[in-house]
Scaffold this motif. Sequence first.
Motif, PDB file in Angstrom:
ATOM      1  N   ARG A 156       1.138  -1.361   0.034  1.00 28.59           N
ATOM      2  CA  ARG A 156      -0.042  -0.200  -0.036  1.00 28.59           C
ATOM      3  C   ARG A 156       1.348   0.861   0.190  1.00 28.59           C
ATOM      4  O   ARG A 156       0.792   1.944  -0.719  1.00 28.59           O
ATOM      5  CB  ARG A 156      -0.364   0.005   1.272  1.00 28.59           C
ATOM      6  N   LEU A 157       1.727   0.669   0.929  1.00 24.35           N
ATOM      7  CA  LEU A 157       2.551   2.948   1.249  1.00 24.35           C
ATOM      8  C   LEU A 157       3.534   2.326  -0.629  1.00 24.35           C
ATOM      9  O   LEU A 157       3.062   3.539  -0.615  1.00 24.35           O
ATOM     10  CB  LEU A 157       3.756   2.061   2.035  1.00 24.35           C
ATOM     11  N   LEU A 158       4.064   1.897  -0.969  1.00 25.18           N
ATOM     12  CA  LEU A 158       4.774   1.175  -2.071  1.00 25.18           C
ATOM     13  C   LEU A 158       3.489   2.101  -3.401  1.00 25.18           C
ATOM     14  O   LEU A 158       4.529   2.873  -4.231  1.00 25.18           O
ATOM     15  CB  LEU A 158       5.238   0.336  -2.870  1.00 25.18           C
ATOM     16  N   ILE A 159       3.012   1.679  -3.643  1.00 24.48           N
ATOM     17  CA  ILE A 159       1.605   2.301  -4.536  1.00 24.48           C
ATOM     18  C   ILE A 159       1.310   3.682  -4.204  1.00 24.48           C
ATOM     19  O   ILE A 159       1.150   4.810  -5.057  1.00 24.48           O
ATOM     20  CB  ILE A 159       0.426   1.259  -4.573  1.00 24.48           C
ATOM     21  N   GLU A 160       1.270   4.481  -3.087  1.00 23.07           N
ATOM     22  CA  GLU A 160       1.383   5.714  -2.930  1.00 23.07           C
ATOM     23  C   GLU A 160       2.695   6.362  -2.874  1.00 23.07           C
ATOM     24  O   GLU A 160       2.340   7.732  -3.712  1.00 23.07           O
ATOM     25  CB  GLU A 160       0.554   5.558  -1.195  1.00 23.07           C
ATOM     26  N   THR A 161       3.640   5.518  -2.938  1.00 30.93           N
ATOM     27  CA  THR A 161       4.500   6.503  -3.395  1.00 30.93           C
ATOM     28  C   THR A 161       4.743   6.786  -4.779  1.00 30.93           C
ATOM     29  O   THR A 161       4.386   7.718  -5.405  1.00 30.93           O
ATOM     30  CB  THR A 161       6.035   5.822  -2.889  1.00 30.93           C
ATOM     31  N   VAL A 162       4.272   6.014  -5.110  1.00 28.02           N
ATOM     32  CA  VAL A 162       4.182   5.920  -6.792  1.00 28.02           C
ATOM     33  C   VAL A 162       3.402   6.904  -7.589  1.00 28.02           C
ATOM     34  O   VAL A 162       3.527   7.527  -7.795  1.00 28.02           O
ATOM     35  CB  VAL A 162       3.706   3.843  -7.508  1.00 28.02           C
ATOM     36  N   ALA A 163       2.301   6.715  -6.433  1.00 32.12           N
ATOM     37  CA  ALA A 163       1.311   8.346  -7.348  1.00 32.12           C
ATOM     38  C   ALA A 163       1.780   9.076  -6.633  1.00 32.12           C
ATOM     39  O   ALA A 163       1.093  10.266  -7.802  1.00 32.12           O
ATOM     40  CB  ALA A 163      -0.208   7.004  -6.558  1.00 32.12           C
ATOM     41  N   ARG A 164       2.313   9.098  -5.490  1.00 31.87           N
ATOM     42  CA  ARG A 164       2.521  10.987  -4.887  1.00 31.87           C
ATOM     43  C   ARG A 164       3.433  10.982  -6.687  1.00 31.87           C
ATOM     44  O   ARG A 164       3.925  12.403  -7.044  1.00 31.87           O
ATOM     45  CB  ARG A 164       3.983  10.418  -4.244  1.00 31.87           C
ATOM     46  N   ALA A 165       4.297  10.208  -7.038  1.00 35.33           N
ATOM     47  CA  ALA A 165       5.471  10.653  -8.123  1.00 35.33           C
ATOM     48  C   ALA A 165       4.616  10.878  -9.435  1.00 35.33           C
ATOM     49  O   ALA A 165       5.091  11.374  -9.832  1.00 35.33           O
ATOM     50  CB  ALA A 165       6.216   9.442  -7.861  1.00 35.33           C
ATOM     51  N   CYS A 166       3.851  10.144  -9.364  1.00 34.67           N
ATOM     52  CA  CYS A 166       2.866   9.918 -10.801  1.00 34.67           C
ATOM     53  C   CYS A 166       1.893  11.610 -10.665  1.00 34.67           C
ATOM     54  O   CYS A 166       2.369  12.553 -11.941  1.00 34.67           O
ATOM     55  CB  CYS A 166       1.973   9.309 -10.938  1.00 34.67           C
ATOM     56  N   LYS A 167       1.946  11.984  -9.340  1.00 33.57           N
ATOM     57  CA  LYS A 167       1.769  13.598  -9.572  1.00 33.57           C
ATOM     58  C   LYS A 167       2.602  14.663  -9.815  1.00 33.57           C
ATOM     59  O   LYS A 167       1.756  15.342 -10.384  1.00 33.57           O
ATOM     60  CB  LYS A 167       0.730  13.872  -7.938  1.00 33.57           C
ATOM     61  N   THR A 168       3.529  14.273  -9.236  1.00 33.18           N
ATOM     62  CA  THR A 168       4.702  15.402  -9.719  1.00 33.18           C
ATOM     63  C   THR A 168       5.398  14.928 -10.900  1.00 33.18           C
ATOM     64  O   THR A 168       5.186  16.205 -11.858  1.00 33.18           O
ATOM     65  CB  THR A 168       6.591  15.305  -9.394  1.00 33.18           C
ATOM     66  N   ILE A 169       5.090  13.836 -11.760  1.00 35.38           N
ATOM     67  CA  ILE A 169       5.292  14.152 -13.215  1.00 35.38           C
ATOM     68  C   ILE A 169       4.100  14.623 -13.832  1.00 35.38           C
ATOM     69  O   ILE A 169       4.259  15.848 -14.982  1.00 35.38           O
ATOM     70  CB  ILE A 169       5.877  12.303 -13.989  1.00 35.38           C
ATOM     71  N   SER A 170       2.557  14.400 -13.669  1.00 35.94           N
ATOM     72  CA  SER A 170       1.518  15.176 -14.032  1.00 35.94           C
ATOM     73  C   SER A 170       2.380  16.808 -14.176  1.00 35.94           C
ATOM     74  O   SER A 170       1.818  17.603 -14.958  1.00 35.94           O
ATOM     75  CB  SER A 170       0.470  15.170 -14.050  1.00 35.94           C
ATOM     76  N   HIS A 171       2.570  17.588 -13.154  1.00 37.19           N
ATOM     77  CA  HIS A 171       2.842  19.339 -12.819  1.00 37.19           C
ATOM     78  C   HIS A 171       3.784  18.992 -13.858  1.00 37.19           C
ATOM     79  O   HIS A 171       4.030  20.661 -14.734  1.00 37.19           O
ATOM     80  CB  HIS A 171       3.815  19.003 -11.462  1.00 37.19           C
ATOM     81  N   SER A 172       5.352  18.731 -14.174  1.00 36.68           N
ATOM     82  CA  SER A 172       6.038  18.455 -15.222  1.00 36.68           C
ATOM     83  C   SER A 172       5.765  18.434 -16.354  1.00 36.68           C
ATOM     84  O   SER A 172       5.700  19.224 -17.026  1.00 36.68           O
ATOM     85  CB  SER A 172       7.504  17.751 -14.908  1.00 36.68           C
TER      86      SER A 172
END
Length: 340
Positions: free
Chosen positions: A25-41
């Motif tokens: 669960r924590l791993l998926i949340e971390t990937v999802a957080r990184a995707c948020k940053t990529i979306s921003h870029s």
Amino acid sequence: MARTSLTRFLIEQQRLANALPAELRLLIETVARACKTISHSVSKGALGEVLGSLDSENVQGEVQKKLDVIANELLLEANEWGGHLAGMASEEMDTLYRIPNRYPKGEYLLLFDPIDGSSNIDVDLSVGTIFSVLRAPEAVSGRDVTEEDFLQSGRHQVAAGYAIYGPQSLLVLTVGTGVHEFTLDREIGSWVLTDSNMVMPQGKCEFAINMSNRRQWSPGIARYIDERVEGAAGPCGRDFNMRWTASMVADVHRILKRGGIFMYPADHRHENKAKLRLMYEANPMSFLIEQAGGAATDGFGPIMDIAPTGLHQRVGVVLGDCAEVAMVTAYGLETSAQQD
Ligand code: AHM
Ligand code: MG
């Protein structure tokens, strides 16, 4: 009604379905957080100086876009310190990435295509991130992870998903209990559940293939597509529509939502020559499509049954509508039997 955030959804999955270990669960949340940053870029485009190519090439000899490298770095940095992973592998890196010794190691392996559909970045069409999670073999504890540890068939995936950076940014996820979609609420910076237990529609008349490669297709693929182009007057008896965005994430997402078939077949004239990668693209997408009631083959048999021989292995991909995928596979087997 209260909105369900990704965090809440994952915690409820952990409780209800008991399908989700806390570490995953924590791993998926971390990937999802990184995707948020990529979306921003991605959305900053020229203003963020993220467009264009670099002088470098990746291991498959493809010119790297700036965003390929930025997104790869973001995913590595976000995931290396959490203690959930034994290692990572990416389409953009020559070999696997070991977790630096200063951080604790965990039991999972993360594989990703940081920016899928790179050719679309500079022209403002949808791109995405695709990821797959495997469990590291038990024997990995106390030693360095190796490439062999990653070479598990798609059936061993414990989670897979993609983020799509389009008119909306979406995260589509499976942990083996159906397929669920989250939309990024940019104002509050949170992934919000917008579709759950997704089931892909069957019987729809739409195919996705790069038609310019027709000369490279096997006779079975050519027969299947030619019949669809012939439409109602031909043996399939129905008119078909065609769509091709050149971003697998966008094409697969459309198929998940409104049905149809996606194909990037292997080049039959050159043995084993295909474009899409088994570990970073084909396996995670196959897991999602099967979970949504569709099918995924390499044109002959299920993609997720393939025993990988290399991290960057490429494979033909035929996925989506069950009856259409079965027909492509039948034509493929029939014509290869005739050639034998
Ligand atoms: P990429 O990961 O380097 O962007 O390549 C994969 C992409 C897929 O998203 C897409 O289906 C395919 O390449 C498009 O290829 P083509 O340009 O040959 O149509
Ligand atoms: Mg890709």
